[in-house]
Write an enzyme that holds these catalytic residues in place. Structure first.
Site, PDB file in Angstrom:
ATOM      1  N   GLU A 163      -7.380  -9.946  -3.040  1.00 25.50           N
ATOM      2  CA  GLU A 163      -7.139  -8.792  -3.907  1.00 25.50           C
ATOM      3  C   GLU A 163      -5.958  -9.033  -4.847  1.00 25.50           C
ATOM      4  O   GLU A 163      -4.959  -8.289  -4.830  1.00 25.50           O
ATOM      5  CB  GLU A 163      -6.960  -7.526  -3.081  1.00 25.50           C
ATOM      6  CG  GLU A 163      -8.226  -7.172  -2.343  1.00 25.50           C
ATOM      7  CD  GLU A 163      -8.208  -5.791  -1.703  1.00 25.50           C
ATOM      8  OE1 GLU A 163      -7.124  -5.245  -1.463  1.00 25.50           O
ATOM      9  OE2 GLU A 163      -9.309  -5.263  -1.443  1.00 25.50           O
ATOM     10  N   GLU A 320     -15.813  -7.313   1.231  1.00 27.28           N
ATOM     11  CA  GLU A 320     -15.287  -6.405   2.241  1.00 27.28           C
ATOM     12  C   GLU A 320     -15.929  -5.037   2.088  1.00 27.28           C
ATOM     13  O   GLU A 320     -16.123  -4.551   0.963  1.00 27.28           O
ATOM     14  CB  GLU A 320     -13.777  -6.194   2.062  1.00 27.28           C
ATOM     15  CG  GLU A 320     -12.908  -7.355   2.409  1.00 27.28           C
ATOM     16  CD  GLU A 320     -11.429  -6.995   2.203  1.00 27.28           C
ATOM     17  OE1 GLU A 320     -11.078  -5.801   2.268  1.00 27.28           O
ATOM     18  OE2 GLU A 320     -10.644  -7.918   1.956  1.00 27.28           O
TER      19      GLU A 320
HETATM   20  C1  GLA Z   1      -8.228  -4.466   1.494  1.00 21.13           C
HETATM   21  C2  GLA Z   1      -7.715  -5.812   2.013  1.00 21.13           C
HETATM   22  C3  GLA Z   1      -7.969  -6.021   3.473  1.00 21.13           C
HETATM   23  C4  GLA Z   1      -7.721  -4.758   4.263  1.00 21.13           C
HETATM   24  C5  GLA Z   1      -8.577  -3.658   3.704  1.00 21.13           C
HETATM   25  C6  GLA Z   1      -8.464  -2.364   4.463  1.00 21.13           C
HETATM   26  O1  GLA Z   1      -9.478  -4.513   0.999  1.00 21.13           O
HETATM   27  O2  GLA Z   1      -8.238  -6.894   1.297  1.00 21.13           O
HETATM   28  O3  GLA Z   1      -7.137  -7.059   3.924  1.00 21.13           O
HETATM   29  O4  GLA Z   1      -6.382  -4.416   4.183  1.00 21.13           O
HETATM   30  O5  GLA Z   1      -8.168  -3.408   2.383  1.00 21.13           O
HETATM   31  O6  GLA Z   1      -9.362  -1.406   3.995  1.00 21.13           O
END
Ligand code: GLA
Ligand code: ZN
Length: 685
Positions: A163, A320
């Site tokens: 991210e 994710e």
């Molecule tokens: C983000 C991060 C993950 C985790 C999620 C929780 O997407 O990339 O590491 O912290 O949030 O929802």
């Protein structure tokens, strides 16, 4: 026999693994003293019908406990175990969170906030992306990982950092920004002109005087703000490219990605995407178990998936998502039974070839210990969430034929990051919230309801394959874009634009000589004289030709229909009787202009009518009841239609065609039912 087209229309994330990837973030580094848990993970992975694990995202300290001393034992074992259990791995580089020793020894790796304060060690996603030390340290660890696992048969993709986001205002970043500006403008004179710095006597006479925008300093020079945002994107991409180069040195054929965050406003993902082999995304939708809310959530999610698919015109990874709930919303609700399969199949319907989770197993401590996971603290498979994941995995296994297939959208929505930035910065209209995303969504909504495949395109994308382009609130339009839009209409395209079109150029300088800019006045056949911004409780009425009245809120542009045909007029105020919506025939196409913000009704009916005019229809022939939509993926021969019911009641649909259910071969024709939250995949044999 497949035709040549069949081959052209399949694009894989990794041809060596032509299956839907199902798995998620796995952190064996947190469980090193619990070997029984690690072996249980492998048993459960098979039971969950998972075929992938994403490893190493935040594992830097485990891999390099001391500077220059590496320990790959946990990762060696994890990769081997996963492979033995029939899985593959997506390997992450650990740059998103650094070891404490690194921050202590090299404080320059820590980010500086826009008030000039350098942060302390902690949290994550907060490194300086310019620091040579950080770049070098990241390069070293990345090279070590790549060298070690380059030939491992389990490795299917690289996941760069995590991210990527945020900004750094340290002296190194400021200096890099000035260099970037020198390269862009050559002379200070050009920069001053482009930024219009004679305003408030803010003219720069030395490059060293230039600082990044900050609440303690400059926020009024909008050209500066735009360039800073462009720089942040390019500098973050440059940092990412350092990582990519380190990996490609050893594994030129393993595809690389980084996980995006939907329409995250801080980075122009179209620029970043040029460096990536495929796109991946993190999506945590707000499913609430309330039909009215969830149908809107479904539209938001669909729009994010469409953006991800369009960014590279090929299948993407849902990197994710949560199998149940998150831990960071105001209220953290688990997905209701059945919603998980629906939401993940929705990603596949819109072009995902991977369904992955944060996280495989709940961590025992720290801030994400209660975040949803496939494996709960209870540790076994007898949970509702595990069963739902496993059931979905069973289904995904049967979708190999769909992997690599593409979506051929004829309708597109134009969303541009620079426009978003410029619009947000404009101190006018409703300065603090002009609701661009809400407006984009209001146009997307009828497309979704009518089951129309839609691309979310940028200004540099080719417009040729589309019959309808909707360009909501395209406030910033370069001369080049104006020409491109003109060409699109001239050649027969249907263009729909709204209030605030073409007011400034790509540097946020206002256009002189009337709005919308340049040739767009001819294309739309209108001239926009002024904008009335309405108070929240204020409304106007807009009368359509057939006498129907719709409601105008927020914005009413006062336009003149020079050549255009008037489709609707205002019913009150000093612009009573003046045009509120127009259409202009131009070349072989048509340009529609909506001068006011409506409450949804007019947008819905306009989009529906334009679909008819453009000859764009849904992949499913029957009418779609409320909450039901249809999206398609094709290999060029066979088109798979994903019919999805986002409502909590059964819905019946009617078809004139004869379909086959993809997974069962069952025939479907006439009237049939879609169960609540059900996804049916059909095709015409
Ligand atoms: C983000 C991060 C993950 C985790 C999620 C929780 O997407 O990339 O590491 O912290 O949030 O929802
Ligand atoms: Zn910095």
């Amino acid at each position: 026999m497949h035709s040549g087209r069949y081959i052209i229309l399949k694009k894989y994330i990794n041809e060596k693994f032509p299956h839907i990837t199902h798995g998620g973030d796995y952190n064996p580094d947190q469980w090193q003293d619990c070997p029984e848990i690690l072996s249980e993970d492998m048993r459960l992975m098979k039971l969950a019908n998972c075929n992938e694990m994403t490893l190493g995202i935040f594992a830097w300290t485990a891999l390099e406990p001391e500077e220059g001393k590496y320990d790959f034992s946990f990762m060696d074992k994890a990769i081997d175990d996963i492979y033995k259990a029939g899985g593959r791995v997506v390997l992450a580089t650990p740059s998103a969170a650094r070891p404490a020793w690194l921050a202590k020894k090299y404080p320059e790796v820590l980010r500086v906030r826009n008030d000039g304060v350098r942060i302390h060690f902690g949290e994550r996603h907060n490194h300086c992306y310019t620091s040579e030390v950080y770049r070098e340290k990241v390069r070293e660890i990345d090279r070590k990982i790549a060298e070690r696992y380059k030939d491992h048969p389990a490795l299917i993709a690289w996941h760069i950092s995590n991210e990527i986001s945020g900004e750094c205002f340290c002296p190194k970043c400021q200096a890099a920004f000035r260099e970037w500006l020198k390269k862009k403008y050559g002379t200070l004179e050009r920069l001053n002109k482009t930024w219009w710095t004679s305003f408030w006597s803010h003219t720069y006479t030395d490059w060293e005087q230039i600082e990044a925008p900050s609440p303690l300093g400059e926020t009024c020079t909008h050209g500066l703000t735009l360039d800073w945002k462009r720089f942040v994107t390019e500098q973050s991409t440059d940092f990412m490219n350092v990582e990519i180069a380190a990996l490609k040195e050893f594994t030129p054929d393993i595809p690389v990605t980084t996980n995006y965050m939907n329409f995250y406003e801080g980075l122009d993902y179209r620029v970043m995407s040029k460096s990536l082999d495929f796109i991946s995304n993190d999506l945590y939708s707000d499913w609430q178990g309330d039909e009215r809310v969830d149908i809107e959530v479904a539209k938001d999610a669909a729009m994010c998936h469409d953006l991800m698919r369009t960014l590279k015109g090929k299948p993407f990874m849902l990197m994710e998502s949560t199998p149940s709930m998150v831990n960071w919303k105001g209220v953290n609700k688990p997905k209701r039974p059945g919603v998980h399969e629906l939401s993940e199949m929705q990603a596949v319907a819109h072009g995902a070839d991977a369904v992955q989770y944060f996280q495989w197993r709940k961590s025992r401590g720290c801030s994400e210990k209660f975040h949803g996971a496939v494996v709960d603290h209870v540790g076994h498979e007898n949970t509702r969430v595990f069963r739902e994941v496993s059931r979905l995995g069973e289904r995904l296994k049967k979708l190999d034929d769909i992997v690599g297939t593409l979506t051929e959208a004829k309708a597109a929505i134009l969303y541009d990051w620079v426009n978003d930035w410029a619009l947000k910065d404009a101190r006018a209209f409703h300065p603090w919230d002009k609701k661009l995303m809400k407006t984009v969504k209001s146009f997307y909504s009828p497309l979704w309801e009518n089951g129309i495949d839609t691309d979310i395109i940028g200004v540099e994308d080719s417009f040729e394959k589309y019959r309808l382009i909707i360009a909501p609130m395209m406030y910033s339009i370069s001369e080049g874009l104006a020409e491109k839009l003109e060409g699109f209409v001239k050649q027969g395209g249907i263009l729909l634009a709204t209030y605030m079109t073409g007011m400034v150029d790509e540097n946020d300088l206002c256009y002189l000589g009337g709005l919308p800019c340049g040739r767009l006045k001819e294309v739309f056949g209108i001239w926009n004289e002024e904008i009335d911004s309405l108070f929240p409780e204020e409304k106007n009425r807009v009368l359509l030709k057939d006498g129907t009245a719709v409601t105008a809120v927020d914005y009413c542009e006062v336009i003149h229909a020079d050549k255009a045909e008037v489709l609707a007029t205002y019913d009150s105020d000093y612009y009573k009787g003046m045009p509120a919506a127009t259409v202009n025939k131009y070349g072989d196409g048509k340009a529609y202009y909506i001068a006011f913000r409506d409450t949804g009704e007019y947008t819905d009916m306009t989009v529906k009518a334009l679909l008819g005019e453009a000859g764009i229809c849904s992949g499913f022939d029957g009418e779609l009841p409320q909450g039901v939509t249809a999206h398609t993926r094709t290999d060029g021969e066979k088109t798979f239609v994903f019919l999805q019911n986002f409502s909590y009641s059964p819905k019946s649909v009617k078809t004139e065609k004869e379909w086959r259910v993809f997974e069962t071969g069952e025939k479907l024709t006439g009237e049939f039912e879609i169960e609540p939250l059900q996804t049916i995949i059909i095709y015409e044999p």
